[in-house]
Structures are given as C-alpha cells and as structure tokens.
Design a protein around this motif. Structure first.
Motif, mmCIF file in Angstrom:
data_model
loop_
_atom_site.group_PDB
_atom_site.id
_atom_site.type_symbol
_atom_site.label_atom_id
_atom_site.label_comp_id
_atom_site.label_asym_id
_atom_site.label_seq_id
_atom_site.Cartn_x
_atom_site.Cartn_y
_atom_site.Cartn_z
ATOM 1 N N SER A 25 0.829 -1.212 0.000
ATOM 2 C CA SER A 25 0.000 0.000 0.000
ATOM 3 C C SER A 25 0.856 1.251 0.000
ATOM 4 C CB SER A 25 -0.935 0.002 1.224
ATOM 5 O OG SER A 25 -0.184 -0.057 2.421
ATOM 6 N N LEU A 26 2.026 1.186 0.621
ATOM 7 C CA LEU A 26 2.918 2.342 0.649
ATOM 8 C C LEU A 26 3.435 2.671 -0.749
ATOM 9 C CD1 LEU A 26 4.385 4.066 3.025
ATOM 10 C CD2 LEU A 26 6.382 2.812 2.271
ATOM 11 N N MET A 27 3.546 1.657 -1.595
ATOM 12 C CA MET A 27 4.067 1.859 -2.942
ATOM 13 C C MET A 27 2.951 2.082 -3.959
ATOM 14 S SD MET A 27 7.371 -0.704 -3.121
ATOM 15 C CE MET A 27 6.433 -2.213 -2.938
ATOM 16 N N GLY A 28 1.761 2.402 -3.487
ATOM 17 C CA GLY A 28 0.660 2.722 -4.394
ATOM 18 C C GLY A 28 -0.357 1.614 -4.553
ATOM 19 N N GLY A 29 -0.267 0.599 -3.700
ATOM 20 C CA GLY A 29 -1.223 -0.499 -3.759
ATOM 21 C C GLY A 29 -0.585 -1.790 -4.230
ATOM 22 N N GLU A 30 -1.111 -2.901 -3.749
ATOM 23 C CA GLU A 30 -0.525 -4.193 -4.076
ATOM 24 C C GLU A 30 -0.659 -4.548 -5.557
ATOM 25 O OE1 GLU A 30 -1.737 -7.345 -1.548
ATOM 26 O OE2 GLU A 30 -0.697 -6.519 0.211
ATOM 27 N N ILE A 71 1.932 -2.121 -10.762
ATOM 28 C CA ILE A 71 2.941 -2.888 -11.505
ATOM 29 C C ILE A 71 4.315 -2.272 -11.275
ATOM 30 C CG2 ILE A 71 3.682 -3.706 -13.764
ATOM 31 C CD1 ILE A 71 1.099 -4.975 -12.852
ATOM 32 N N MET A 72 5.234 -3.086 -10.793
ATOM 33 C CA MET A 72 6.572 -2.629 -10.448
ATOM 34 C C MET A 72 7.613 -3.446 -11.207
ATOM 35 S SD MET A 72 5.696 -0.454 -7.944
ATOM 36 C CE MET A 72 7.173 -0.085 -6.981
ATOM 37 N N ALA A 73 8.729 -2.791 -11.515
ATOM 38 C CA ALA A 73 9.921 -3.505 -11.960
ATOM 39 C C ALA A 73 10.787 -3.718 -10.724
ATOM 40 C CB ALA A 73 10.678 -2.703 -13.011
ATOM 41 N N CYS A 74 11.251 -4.934 -10.528
ATOM 42 C CA CYS A 74 12.007 -5.267 -9.323
ATOM 43 C C CYS A 74 13.323 -5.937 -9.703
ATOM 44 C CB CYS A 74 11.181 -6.197 -8.426
ATOM 45 S SG CYS A 74 12.109 -6.871 -7.025
ATOM 46 N N GLU A 107 8.190 1.786 -9.981
ATOM 47 C CA GLU A 107 6.936 1.643 -10.728
ATOM 48 C C GLU A 107 7.236 1.594 -12.226
ATOM 49 O OE1 GLU A 107 3.734 2.744 -13.128
ATOM 50 O OE2 GLU A 107 5.147 4.326 -12.576
ATOM 51 N N ARG A 108 6.464 0.812 -12.974
ATOM 52 C CA ARG A 108 6.788 0.541 -14.369
ATOM 53 C C ARG A 108 6.915 1.820 -15.200
ATOM 54 N NH1 ARG A 108 2.998 -3.697 -17.105
ATOM 55 N NH2 ARG A 108 1.470 -2.048 -16.782
ATOM 56 N N GLY A 150 2.289 -6.727 -4.818
ATOM 57 C CA GLY A 150 1.934 -7.767 -3.864
ATOM 58 C C GLY A 150 2.553 -9.110 -4.215
ATOM 59 N N ALA A 151 2.574 -9.446 -5.508
ATOM 60 C CA ALA A 151 3.152 -10.712 -5.946
ATOM 61 C C ALA A 151 4.661 -10.724 -5.729
ATOM 62 C CB ALA A 151 2.826 -10.954 -7.417
#
Length: 211
Positions: free
Chosen positions: A57-62, A65-68, A86-87, A151-152
C-alpha cells in the motif's frame, strides 16, 4: 538465541540507517548521473521498519505494476534485498539512459539489462555505505529482474522469511530530473542478521531477543 522482536528497535536505529541511506543515495546519485549523462538529484525522505503486509500500500497499492531487481545477500549478513520502481517511472529512467524506448508492458532484454544496472548501482551504493559504517562484509549475488504486481513480488520474500520475522527495512529513494521518480530499496536480513547490524553500529541489542 531467541527470535528478534523487531518492534523493539529504537528510533535511533532508524535514524542511523537513514543517515546510511543518505550517504548511499549520494554515492548512487554520482554513479547514476554518469550513467544517464545528466545531473540526477536524489534524497531519502523515509526509512521505515515495516510489516510485509503494509509495504504494498505504501508503494501505491498491491496491484501497482513494479519492476524489481532482486539480489541475495551473503557474508556477515544473510538475506535478500530488492530495488523496486513503478513501471512508468522505470520507462522514464530508460528513456534517459537509452533514448526512445518502447511503451509496452514488457521490457526488452536490453531494457531489462539497463534496469538491472540501475539496481546494481543503487543497491551497491547502499551496501557499501552499510559495510563502511558497520565494518561488516556484505556480498550481493547477481541480480534477477521481474515485472509484476507489488503484492506478488513481495510475497516471495514474505514466504521465505515469514517463519523468522515479518518485518523488513524500507528506504524510499526519490530521483529528480525533470520529474520526481520514487524508487524503493528494501533490505530483508535473516532475523539474526538484525542483531549483528545493530551491534556493529554500536547500539544496544538488549531486549531485542525473545526466548
């Protein structure tokens, strides 16, 4: 040794880690500026010890879509660390690095390689700062990159380390050029490593373990 009660970590510990984060950001800023070819400002607005369930949630919600870029950590400290962005923000960085890039959901092999290098720079700068402060030997494994919902992504270390403790150290990193870009450096030491880090910083570890 009993389990570490991370809720008992002091504000002083987070203050020290924020200072380490600021030094790491300064080192990363220089390296990123050289890589991108223009001045990049960075700051560390937040260092927090969080439960896994609160990070998404801190990163904008589970579902964001993020690049990790994920690394293993060995040496005097064992665990994992990751750099998340974030993508859309990742695409902005890639455009600065490579010129025009695609706009699709997936990253090309070349784009993924560039993002891994950014992750290498950020994590390397923070680890070097932590190693310098603590005198500890900290080694990172080669990076792996994934693009998925926050979240994933976070479920992987949560499952791996959930048996030991359910907290992680999050260092928010803000980049500035024409726009502001938020990245997140997350350090997930195995629980015993927290005691080593705290002790090496000269802070008391009394009361941090529970039988």
């Amino acid at each position: 040794m009993g389990l570490v009660s991370l809720q008992k970590l002091t504000d002083m510990y987070c203050d020290v880690l924020k200072e380490i984060g600021n030094i790491g950001a300064g080192n990363a800023m220089t390296a990123l500026s050289q890589m991108i070819g223009c001045k990049v400002d960075m700051r560390v607005p937040m260092v927090r010890l969080l439960e896994f369930k609160d990070v998404g949630s801190l990163m904008g919600g589970e579902e964001q879509i993020m690049a990790c870029v994920l690394f293993g950590v060995t040496g005097d400290v064992s665990g994992s660390m990751m750099f998340l962005i974030e993508r859309g923000a990742a695409r902005h960085l890639l455009k600065k690095i490579m010129g025009d890039t695609g706009s699709g959901e997936d990253f090309s092999e070349m784009e993924a390689s560039a993002l891994q290098e950014v992750g290498n720079i950020i994590t390397g700068a923070y680890l070097n700062a932590l190693a310098s402060f603590t005198g500890m030997k900290i080694i990172s494994s080669p990076p792996q990159m994934t693009v998925d919902m926050a979240g994933a992504i976070l479920s992987v270390p949560a499952i791996e380390f959930g048996m030991l403790g359910d907290h992680l150290l999050l260092i928010q990193t803000q980049f500035f050029d024409e726009i502001e870009v938020d990245g997140y450096f997350i350090l997930i030491p195995e629980v015993e490593s927290y005691v080593k880090i705290i002790g090496s910083l000269g802070l008391s570890t009394d009361g941090l373990t529970e039988e």
